[in-house]
Design an enzyme around this catalytic site. Structure first.
Site, PDB file in Angstrom:
ATOM      1  N   HIS A   1       0.785  -1.002  -0.010  1.00  0.00           N
ATOM      2  CA  HIS A   1       0.153  -0.040   0.027  1.00  0.00           C
ATOM      3  C   HIS A   1       0.859   1.293  -0.069  1.00  0.00           C
ATOM      4  O   HIS A   1       2.039   1.052   0.422  1.00  0.00           O
ATOM      5  CB  HIS A   1      -0.817   0.132   1.195  1.00  0.00           C
ATOM      6  CG  HIS A   1      -0.220   0.425   2.538  1.00  0.00           C
ATOM      7  ND1 HIS A   1      -0.443   2.002   2.728  1.00  0.00           N
ATOM      8  CD2 HIS A   1       0.397  -0.290   3.371  1.00  0.00           C
ATOM      9  CE1 HIS A   1       0.215   2.020   3.934  1.00  0.00           C
ATOM     10  NE2 HIS A   1       0.599   0.954   4.330  1.00  0.00           N
ATOM     11  N   CYS A   2       0.293   2.307  -0.413  1.00  0.00           N
ATOM     12  CA  CYS A   2       0.938   3.716  -0.446  1.00  0.00           C
ATOM     13  C   CYS A   2       0.015   4.693   0.092  1.00  0.00           C
ATOM     14  O   CYS A   2      -0.787   4.216   1.006  1.00  0.00           O
ATOM     15  CB  CYS A   2       1.474   3.926  -1.788  1.00  0.00           C
ATOM     16  SG  CYS A   2       0.137   4.066  -2.979  1.00  0.00           S
ATOM     17  N   GLN A   3       0.105   5.848  -0.187  1.00  0.00           N
ATOM     18  CA  GLN A   3      -0.968   7.001   0.126  1.00  0.00           C
ATOM     19  C   GLN A   3      -2.461   6.591  -0.519  1.00  0.00           C
ATOM     20  O   GLN A   3      -3.421   6.943   0.202  1.00  0.00           O
ATOM     21  CB  GLN A   3      -0.415   8.189   0.123  1.00  0.00           C
ATOM     22  CG  GLN A   3      -1.179   9.379   0.976  1.00  0.00           C
ATOM     23  CD  GLN A   3      -1.013   9.312   2.217  1.00  0.00           C
ATOM     24  OE1 GLN A   3      -0.008   8.787   2.778  1.00  0.00           O
ATOM     25  NE2 GLN A   3      -1.782   9.852   3.096  1.00  0.00           N
TER      26      GLN A   3
ATOM     27  N   TYR B   1      -3.023   4.601   2.786  1.00  0.00           N
ATOM     28  CA  TYR B   1      -3.084   4.972   4.040  1.00  0.00           C
ATOM     29  C   TYR B   1      -4.028   6.149   4.139  1.00  0.00           C
ATOM     30  O   TYR B   1      -4.772   6.389   5.276  1.00  0.00           O
ATOM     31  CB  TYR B   1      -1.613   5.657   4.436  1.00  0.00           C
ATOM     32  CG  TYR B   1      -1.602   5.971   5.969  1.00  0.00           C
ATOM     33  CD1 TYR B   1      -1.664   4.959   6.909  1.00  0.00           C
ATOM     34  CD2 TYR B   1      -1.766   7.334   6.179  1.00  0.00           C
ATOM     35  CE1 TYR B   1      -1.714   5.402   8.285  1.00  0.00           C
ATOM     36  CE2 TYR B   1      -1.952   7.446   7.581  1.00  0.00           C
ATOM     37  CZ  TYR B   1      -1.920   6.637   8.587  1.00  0.00           C
ATOM     38  OH  TYR B   1      -1.958   6.805   9.758  1.00  0.00           O
TER      39      TYR B   1
ATOM     40  N   GLY C   1      -2.754   4.664  -3.458  1.00  0.00           N
ATOM     41  CA  GLY C   1      -3.076   3.500  -4.594  1.00  0.00           C
ATOM     42  C   GLY C   1      -2.406   3.134  -5.641  1.00  0.00           C
ATOM     43  O   GLY C   1      -2.182   2.316  -6.042  1.00  0.00           O
TER      44      GLY C   1
END
Length: 119
Positions: A81-83, A110, A85
């Site tokens: 995961h990132c911020q 996130y 997608g």
């Protein structure tokens, strides 16, 4: 080259795994600055531009660098995961190309996790 369909996981499914599944290998591919503002519990920080190199490491080197066991190629729950997608999808595709058959992207990132009060 064929575009691979990135496998995805929802907030609800991830929330059910966090803290309950021994098999979950959750990778946060954001920058250190982003992580300093908050992170999903139990996640391992591997910046998106180092995912290839990290997953190519020997299990010994991986554990020495990241402090956790490197997941097997057939590990059941490998989630990136990132911020929001996009970087997560990039990392998920890299992992899939390296043979991680169950790699998935948490598309909400996130941002969604924190908005929904994920702890």
């Amino acid at each position: 080259m064929a575009q691979t369909d990135t496998k995805e996981i929802s907030y609800e499914d991830l929330k059910a795994l966090v803290g309950k599944s021994q098999n979950l290998f959750l990778v946060d591919v954001r920058t250190q600055e982003e992580i300093d503002k908050g992170r999903i519990p139990g996640s391992v920080h591997i910046p998106v531009d180092t995912v290839d190199a990290a997953l190519a490491m020997t299990p010994e080197d991986f554990k020495a660098k990241y402090g956790v066991a490197k997941p097997q190629l057939d590990a059941p729950e490998v989630v990136f995961h990132c911020q929001m997608g996009r970087r997560g999808a990039t990392a998920t595709n890299k992992a899939s190309e390296l043979g991680y058959v169950n790699a998935r992207n948490y598309t909400g990132g996130y941002k969604e996790w924190s908005e929904k009060g994920g702890k």
